[in-house]
Design an enzyme around this catalytic site. Structure first.
Site, PDB file in Angstrom:
ATOM      1  N   ASN A 173      32.804 -14.095 -90.523  1.00 42.59           N
ATOM      2  CA  ASN A 173      33.543 -12.848 -90.307  1.00 42.59           C
ATOM      3  C   ASN A 173      33.232 -11.872 -91.443  1.00 42.59           C
ATOM      4  OD1 ASN A 173      35.608 -11.095 -89.199  1.00 42.59           O
ATOM      5  ND2 ASN A 173      36.947 -11.745 -90.861  1.00 42.59           N
ATOM      6  N   HIS A 227      34.865  -8.457 -93.470  1.00 42.36           N
ATOM      7  CA  HIS A 227      36.164  -7.800 -93.651  1.00 42.36           C
ATOM      8  C   HIS A 227      36.020  -6.687 -94.695  1.00 42.36           C
ATOM      9  CE1 HIS A 227      40.440  -7.250 -93.489  1.00 42.36           C
ATOM     10  NE2 HIS A 227      40.498  -7.297 -94.812  1.00 42.36           N
ATOM     11  N   GLY A 252      42.977 -18.623 -89.431  1.00 44.52           N
ATOM     12  CA  GLY A 252      43.908 -17.660 -90.005  1.00 44.52           C
ATOM     13  C   GLY A 252      43.409 -16.230 -89.836  1.00 44.52           C
ATOM     14  N   ASP A 269      41.619 -13.471 -91.393  1.00 42.23           N
ATOM     15  CA  ASP A 269      40.680 -13.162 -92.484  1.00 42.23           C
ATOM     16  C   ASP A 269      40.771 -14.181 -93.614  1.00 42.23           C
ATOM     17  OD1 ASP A 269      39.673 -10.808 -91.204  1.00 42.23           O
ATOM     18  OD2 ASP A 269      41.506  -9.782 -91.776  1.00 42.23           O
TER      19      ASP A 269
END
Ligand code: GAR
Length: 187
Positions: free
Chosen positions: A106, A108, A142, A144
């Site tokens: 991911n 962010h 969860g 991030d």
């Protein structure tokens, strides 16, 4: 190395990956691009690049678990080595994390663990930090969270708005994502 990229919005990071692959500087194959909603710029960018594109529209599913199962099967069908959440604004189910354990990445727009969530840039500005940045990490179930792979700091400038700061963060974020993917691809 085959990747599936998941997007929800404008897909500017996706575009950077597409461009790097097209120019030969990133040795991987984008097996498919998936989205959780129709008619986004990210989906348009993918289709314009001639990539396999799928939408598992969140709003079409009465049960959250049915959407989870549909997303998992749509992604798994492309047999990716890695799945990249690039502005994909959904938490995936534990079954998804299990299926792609250590292979779900991911990006962010903040220096995690500070300012997770959908408004990382806005929250950092509101707090008044002088330095924020971007993070690429292995995602878990969860918001991030999960082991950090790489980060880049970005200074907050006087007069910054959420938009101006996010644009500067995205420049750093694209570079970071390409670096991480390049190193995972063994480049
Ligand atoms: C990126 O800044 C990404 O880090 C962020 O959404 C933006 C997507 O931009 N993701 C999150 O905030 C996840 N919590 P893009 O669609 O133009 O690539």
């Amino acid at each position: 190395m085959r990747i599936v990229v998941l997007v929800s919005g404008t897909g500017s990071n996706l575009q950077a990956v597409i461009d790097a692959v097209d120019s030969g500087s990133l040795p991987l194959e984008i097996a498919a691009v998936g989205a959780d909603r129709h008619h986004t710029l990210g989906v348009e960018r993918s289709a314009a690049a001639g990539l396999e594109t799928f939408v598992v529209n969140f709003k079409d599913y009465a049960q959250r678990s049915d959407w989870d199962a549909a997303l998992l099967s749509a992604v798994a069908a492309h047999q990716p080595d890695y799945v990249v959440s690039s502005g994909f604004m959904r938490i995936v189910a534990p079954t998804f994390i299990d299926a792609f354990s250590g292979r779900y990445i991911n990006t962010h727009p903040a220096l995690l663990p500070a300012f997770p969530g959908a408004h990382g840039v806005r929250d950092a500005l509101a707090y008044g930090v002088k330095v924020t940045g971007c993070t690429v990490h292995y995602a878990d179930a969860g918001v991030d969270t999960g082991p950090i792979i790489a980060q880049t700091p970005v200074a907050v400038l006087p007069g910054d708005t959420e938009e101006s700061l996010h644009e500067r963060i995205k420049i750093a974020e694209r570079e970071l994502l390409l670096e991480v993917l390049g190193s995972l691809a063994g480049a």
